[in-house]
Write an enzyme that holds these catalytic residues in place. Sequence first.
Site, PDB file in Angstrom:
ATOM      1  N   HIS A  46       0.991  -0.983  -0.092  1.00 53.99           N
ATOM      2  CA  HIS A  46      -0.192  -0.056   0.034  1.00 53.99           C
ATOM      3  C   HIS A  46       1.071   1.062   0.089  1.00 53.99           C
ATOM      4  O   HIS A  46       0.476   1.870   1.110  1.00 53.99           O
ATOM      5  CB  HIS A  46      -0.783   0.248   1.294  1.00 53.99           C
ATOM      6  N   PRO A  47       1.746   1.287  -0.366  1.00 50.95           N
ATOM      7  CA  PRO A  47       2.776   3.169  -1.226  1.00 50.95           C
ATOM      8  C   PRO A  47       2.202   3.706  -1.622  1.00 50.95           C
ATOM      9  O   PRO A  47       0.792   3.814  -2.384  1.00 50.95           O
ATOM     10  CB  PRO A  47       3.578   2.659  -1.643  1.00 50.95           C
TER      11      PRO A  47
END
Length: 542
Positions: A477-478
Amino acid sequence: MRPSLGSFDYIIVGGGSAGCVLANRLSADRNIEVLLVEAGGNDNYHWFHIPVGYLYMIGNPRGDWCFKTTEEPGLNGRSLGYPRGKVLGGCSAINGMIYMRGQARDYDTWRQMGCEGWGWDDVLPYFLRHEDQWALEPGGFDSLHERGGEWRIEKMRLKWEILDAFRDAAAEAGIPRTEDFNRGNNEGVGYFHVNQRKGLRWSAAKGFLKPVMNRPNLTVQTQAQVERVLLEGQRVTGLELRVGSEAMQATTRREVILSAGSIGTPQILQLSGIGPGALLQRHGITVRHELSGVGGNLQDHLQMRCAYKVSGVTTLNERSHSLFWKAMMGAEFALFRTGPMTMSPSQLGAFVKSDDRRETPNLQYHVQPLTLPKFGEPLDPFPAFTASVCNLRPTSRGHVNITSPDPTAHPEIRPNYLSTEEDRRVAADAIRITRRIVSQPALQRYRPEEFRPGPGFDDSDEALARAAGDVGTTIFHPVSTCRMGTDALAVVDPALRVRGLTGLRIADASVMPTITSGNTNSPTMMIAEKAATMILADCARV
């Protein structure tokens, strides 16, 4: 002079979750010419469509950029694989398919940080605009759900006894049951909703792009690696790219919109001379526009994968080692579109508070009827389950920086996991809460035995933080590497325009001021939906 792909009103860079939404919405006006460029290819491989195909696509250069992080001190020196979609549909073609908006608090915080128009009440209509949710209860919907849009959401098509037992144990530990994690406050335990249609993955390409690819005003160019955006003074006029082996360019009459994601977007900006001056000069790139925040503020959800052996119950582990069960799973999927081949990586979820001082949940569980040493390796040969738990609001901050002026060179990805005392404390609390849930009667009948991180780690903060470093891994989930805001380090303003330039916007997960409380794919699509509305409104005013 390079050969030209043409001149367009809008050029969208990146055919992923955000880019597909933008291409659909902008090209709906037949007077607007749109070019969508995607560095990857088409999703014409069967594993893009079978839900369990993520096992074969993550780490596969056919659909994944195959990035890696730096060696992380907080992970006891380990480097992690960092999957990002490289195909039409982007990460929605290889991700976990979980539909999650985040919590109302996330967006209200954005608004309080100066991002006017991005509070929960502001963004909810953009989630609803493209939602196609099956009825949660017989007879219909309420104001928090909608049907008829492009983004299909369905229930899981299988259940596992061990997951039902974990749900019951969580309830015994004081976590309320829920049927819906998308109502603004996600507290509770229940099964996730997934982006599938009748047992098949439903990607952004399927929902938004493919139905409109015959529009005469929409051009889609795959296998197109963007090298840099073109600047005349402070105005972006187009981009240079390589289509296959051929160097080309495209020009815009209005705007370039970067939707290449939290890794690709800052990389393109930095290669274009837009970013931190010292970094660009170190790589021999002329500074065209100093923006110190480009590539900084990287945030991600780190999950602690706690694993337990069990007995007296079936899990996917032992089935995966049986040719008979593999054949049965294949037959069930082929005949009914049900069973383990329709599985998302995680089926059961829970949102809890790490301590009573929290206003809203800050931990998320992804519970799976399987265990494996690390992603990409075979499942363990004995019955077991994984209770993966992540800190939804990490305070650690990292960066994405180019390593070369070569556009094909992978950037340095340094998340700095567990680099703050707050994050280490929350990680220790997360493991304690997991142990408390597993100790409840509903699970004890299966005699759970913790083997990751294992009984060798005592209950002290120090020991459990060290254990988190051993079992922690990204949940992919960057966000926030080109964040929205009004301060000096913000890269875009609340209208998503790059600060100090004209003709350039960003619409992807990189603009999030702070990470949302949950899976980030659908919030990224909401950002694109809102961006399209703002872009079209500006277009109409000209």
